[in-house]
Write an enzyme that holds these catalytic residues in place. Structure first.
Site, PDB file in Angstrom:
ATOM      1  CB  CYS A   7      -0.943   0.073   1.207  1.00 56.69           C
ATOM      2  SG  CYS A   7      -1.322  -1.499   2.034  1.00 56.69           S
ATOM      3  CG  ASP A  31      -6.440  -1.671   8.420  1.00 49.79           C
ATOM      4  OD1 ASP A  31      -5.579  -1.222   9.316  1.00 49.79           O
ATOM      5  OD2 ASP A  31      -7.525  -1.432   8.433  1.00 49.79           O
ATOM      6  CB  CYS A  61      -2.621   1.483   4.456  1.00 49.01           C
ATOM      7  SG  CYS A  61      -3.207   0.085   4.675  1.00 49.01           S
ATOM      8  CG  ASP A  62      -7.728   0.094   5.079  1.00 43.24           C
ATOM      9  OD1 ASP A  62      -7.297   0.086   3.974  1.00 43.24           O
ATOM     10  OD2 ASP A  62      -8.245  -1.056   5.519  1.00 43.24           O
ATOM     11  CE  LYS A  63      -8.915   1.858  10.171  1.00 48.48           C
ATOM     12  NZ  LYS A  63      -8.792   0.831   9.106  1.00 48.48           N
ATOM     13  CB  CYS A 110      -6.731  -3.885  -0.574  1.00 47.04           C
ATOM     14  SG  CYS A 110      -5.761  -4.520   0.942  1.00 47.04           S
ATOM     15  CD  GLU A 129     -10.907  -2.760   9.179  1.00 49.20           C
ATOM     16  OE1 GLU A 129      -9.932  -3.604   8.770  1.00 49.20           O
ATOM     17  OE2 GLU A 129     -10.939  -1.434   8.971  1.00 49.20           O
ATOM     18  CB  SER A 189     -12.174  -5.674   6.533  1.00 50.41           C
ATOM     19  OG  SER A 189     -11.498  -5.436   5.171  1.00 50.41           O
TER      20      SER A 189
END
Length: 574
Positions: free
Chosen positions: A56, A88, A129-131, A201, A451, A477
Site C-alpha cells: 500500500c 490493516d 492504506c486504510d487509516k 487493496c 476489524e 474491513s
C-alpha cells in the site's frame, strides 16, 4: 509585481525565515543546501505515509519526489517528511489490529506537530492504506493551510485459475481450506498471485472508499485517486498536485473552504453509490469534527438511505478500482450522480473550481458496465445502511451491497473477543441461524476498535455467509461481505446493551427499515445493567491505554480531542 511571488508577511514560515532574529533558523536551512531564494519562498510540507510494511505504501516515497518537483516548478520550497502507517492487511486477525484505528489519529497528530514545529505554509499529503487516508485529510482540515491530498493508488488484481482475485479472496480461501474445500497447494498458490504489484487493496475496501471520498470531498485532483499505483500517469497527478498547492496558496483557498457540510454529504453519497466500506461512516464524522461541523453516523446514514448503489465493485460486485479508472474514473461516477441530483455541484475543490465546473467536460462512457447511470442503479438504496434500535441507540452500520436478504433474526451467540469467536468459527462450533456477537472490541473496550475480516471471511469461505449474522461494537474491513453489523453503540465497555446480551437472546436485524433490536424489555435490560461490571483490558500503559482514556463514541467518529468547534486559534493564521 511578479505573480509568482507570494508575500510571506502573513504565512507561518515567516516565523522561521524572515528577519535578523531568524538567522540561526536560516543557517539550518543553508546546511541542507537551500539557496537564499528557496529559503524566502513559501515552505511546503510534503508528508508521506511511506513504509516497507506492505505494498500500500511502498511507492509513496517515489511519488513524493515528483510532488516536490511540482512544488519547486511553481516557486515553492518542498520539505519532505514521513509519518507512520499501520497496514490493516498485516495487522488483521491478531492483537496488532488494535493499533489500526489509533494510527489514524496519530497520523493526524504527527503531521500537525511537524507542520507546526517547522512553520510550513502549505501541505501535500500522500497516503496509501486504510487509516492513513482519513488521518492525512484530518490533518489538512485541522491545520487549514492550503492542502492537496494524493492517494498512492490501488494494487493491480491478481489472477488465480483464470479469475481475477484480491486479498479478500485469500482471507476467504482460509475459510475454504478449513472445511477441506481448498487444498494446501491451492492455498499456497493463491497467496503468491493475489497481490502482484505495489498499491492498496484493489477493490472497494476502505482505502479505495476513502480515495473516492478524497475526490468527492474536493481535496484531491479529479482522476488522481483512481489511477493504480503502477501506472506512470500517477507522476502527472503528483507533479500537478505540487503545482496546484502553490496556486491555492496564492489564492488563499484553504481546506475548510473546501470541506463543508455539502461536500461531506457528497463524500457520503459516493461511499453509498460504490458499495464502499462501512468505515466511511467512522471517518467522515472524524473529518467533519476537525472542521467543527456536526456530522455524525446518523447524518451519514441518512445520505446512504437516499443514494442509489451504482458502481458494481468488489466485494459486493465484480470489478476492482483499476476497472473503474479505465471505464472513466471517479469523475464518471460523480458526473452521473451530479446529473441526477445526488451531489452538490457548487462545492469548491482544490482545482479552484467547483465540483460542477470540474464535471463539465466529463462524458458518459456507454461502452462500460462498471458504473451504472444513477437513474438506472443496481439498487435504489446505497450499498451501506445505518441501523438504530434498542440494541444500538448510538447507531450501527452494515454493508448491503451484493446481498439479497436484508432481514435476519436469530438467537445470540456471545463472545467477548474476536479471538474467541474465530476459534469457534474455525472449529465450526456455531449453528446456522445464529447471530454471532463479538463485543468489548469498541474504541475504548478493545481498545482500538478492531476489524473482523479474518472471522467474517472464514464464515464466508465455509459457505455460511448468508446463513448466520454477526454484530460487533468493533469494525469490519471494507472487504467484509455478508450480514455483518459493526460500530454498534454504545459499546460494551461503557455498559451498552451489546454488553448485556446472553446466549439465546433473539436479535432482529432489518436493513430495509434500518433497525437493530433484541427481544428484551427495557425493564429486563435495566436489571441486567445493574449486574454488569466494567471489564478491564490487558492494556494498562502505552499508546493503546492513552487512546482508551480519550477516545469518544463511534457515532461521532471515535475522535480524541475537542475538534474545530473548540479551536481558539487556527494554525494557518499564527
Amino acid at each position: 509585481m511578479d505573480a509568482r511571488v507570494i508575500d510571506k508577511t502573513k504565512l507561518p514560515s515567516r516565523h522561521v525565515t524572515e528577519g535578523p532574529t531568524r538567522a540561526p533558523h536560516r543557517s539550518y536551512l543553508y546546511a541542507m543546501g537551500l539557496s537564499k531564494e528557496e529559503i524566502h519562498q513559501p515552505l511546503v510540507g510534503v508528508a508521506s505515509c511511506w513504509n516497507e510494511a506492505a505494498p500500500c505504501n511502498i511507492s509513496l516515497m517515489r511519488q513524493a519526489q515528483v510532488v516536490k518537483k511540482g512544488v519547486a516548478a511553481a516557486h515553492g520550497t518542498p520539505r519532505e517528511f514521513c509519518t507512520i502507517t499501520v497496514t490493516d492487511g498485516i495487522a488483521m486477525g491478531h492483537q496488532g489490529m488494535k493499533s489500526s484505528l489509533v494510527s489514524r489519529d496519530l497520523i493526524a497528530d504527527s503531521v500537525e506537530l511537524t507542520m507546526r514545529g517547522h512553520s510550513y505554509d502549505a501541505l501535500v499529503g500522500l497516503a496509501g492504506c486504510d487509516k492513513s487516508l482519513p488521518g492525512m485529510m484530518m490533518s489538512m482540515v485541522r491545520l487549514n493551510v492550503p492542502s492537496v491530498f494524493i492517494y498512492g493508488g490501488s494494487i493491480l488484481p491478481g489472477t488465480f485459475k483464470g479469475r481475477q482475485v484480491t486479498v479478500q479472496d485469500i482471507f476467504e480461501a482460509v475459510g475454504q481450506h478449513s472445511v477441506g474445500e481448498m487444498s494446501d497447494e491451492d492455498l499456497d498458490l493463491i497467496e503468491q498471485v493475489a497481490c502482484p504489484s505495489a498499491g492498496s487493496c484493489g477493490a472497494q475496501f476502505t482505502a479505495n472508499t476513502m480515495a473516492t471520498v478524497a475526490e468527492a470531498i474536493g481535496l484531491a485532483l479529479p482522476y488522481s485517486c483512481g489511477a493504480p499505483a503502477p501506472y506512470e500517469i500517477r507522476d502527472r497527478f503528483c507533479y500537478a498536485s505540487g503545482e496546484i498547492v502553490m496556486d491555492l496558496l496564492r489564492r488563499n483557498i484553504r481546506p475548510r473552504d473546501i470541506v463543508t457540510r455539502k461536500s461531506l454529504e457528497n463524500a457520503a453519497a459516493v461511499v453509498a453509490a460504490t458499495g464502499g466500506s462501512t468505515n466511511g461512516a467512522l471517518h467522515l464524522p472524524a473529518i467533519a469534527h476537525e472542521c467543527g461541523i456536526e456530522f455524525d453516523l446518523f447524518d451519514v446514514a441518512e445520505i446512504f438511505r437516499k443514494t442509489p448503489y451504482v458502481a458494481d465493485l468488489k466485494p459486493g460486485g465484480k470489478y476492482v478500482a483499476k476497472d473503474m479508472f479505465e471505464a472513466g474514473g471517479i469523475p464518471l461516477l460523480m458526473k452521473t450522480m451530479l446529473e441526477h441530483g445526488y451531489l452538490h455541484g457548487d462545492c469548491m475543490t482544490v482545482t479552484g473550481r467547483t465540483m460542477a465546473e470540474n464535471m463539465e467536460k466529463v462524458a458518459w462512457n456507454a461502452d462500460q458496465d462498471v458504473v451504472r447511470p444513477a437513474n438506472n442503479p443496481i439498487t435504489k438504496t446505497g450499498g451501506v445502511v445505518g441501523l438504530k434500535g434498542n440494541l444500538a441507540s448510538d447507531g450501527a452500520i452494515v454493508k448491503v451491497a451484493g446481498m439479497k436478504n436484508l432481514k435476519f433474526s436469530g438467537p445470540a451467540r456471545c463472545f467477548d473477543s474476536e479471538e474467541d469467536c474465530f476459534k469457534a468459527v474455525s472449529a465450526r462450533d456455531y449453528k446456522e441461524g445464529e447471530v454471532l456477537v463479538i463485543r468489548y472490541e469498541g474504541p475504548k473496550g478493545g481498545p482500538g476498535m478492531r476489524e473482523m475480516l479474518q472471522t467474517t471471511a472464514a464464515i464466508y469461505g465455509q459457505g455460511m455467509g448468508d446463513k448466520v449474522a454477526l454484530i460487533t461494537d468493533g469494525r469490519f474491513s471494507g472487504a467484509t461481505r455478508g450480514f455483518c453489523i459493526g460500530h454498534v453503540g454504545p459499546e460494551a465497555a461503557v455498559g451498552g446493551p451489546i454488553g448485556l446480551l446472553k446466549d439465546g437472546d433473539v436479535i432482529t436485524i432489518d436493513a430495509v427499515e434500518g433497525t437493530l433490536d433484541v427481544a428484551l424489555s427495557e425493564d429486563e435490560l435495566a436489571e441486567r445493567r445493574k449486574a454488569w461490571e466494567p471489564r478491564e483490558t490487558d492494556y494498562q500503559s502505552g499508546a493503546l491505554w492513552k487512546y482508551a482514556q480519550v477516545v469518544g463514541t463511534a457515532r461521532l467518529g471515535a475522535v480524541t480531542h475537542p475538534g474545530g468547534a473548540a479551536e481558539r486559534q487556527c494554525y494557518a493564521d499564527i
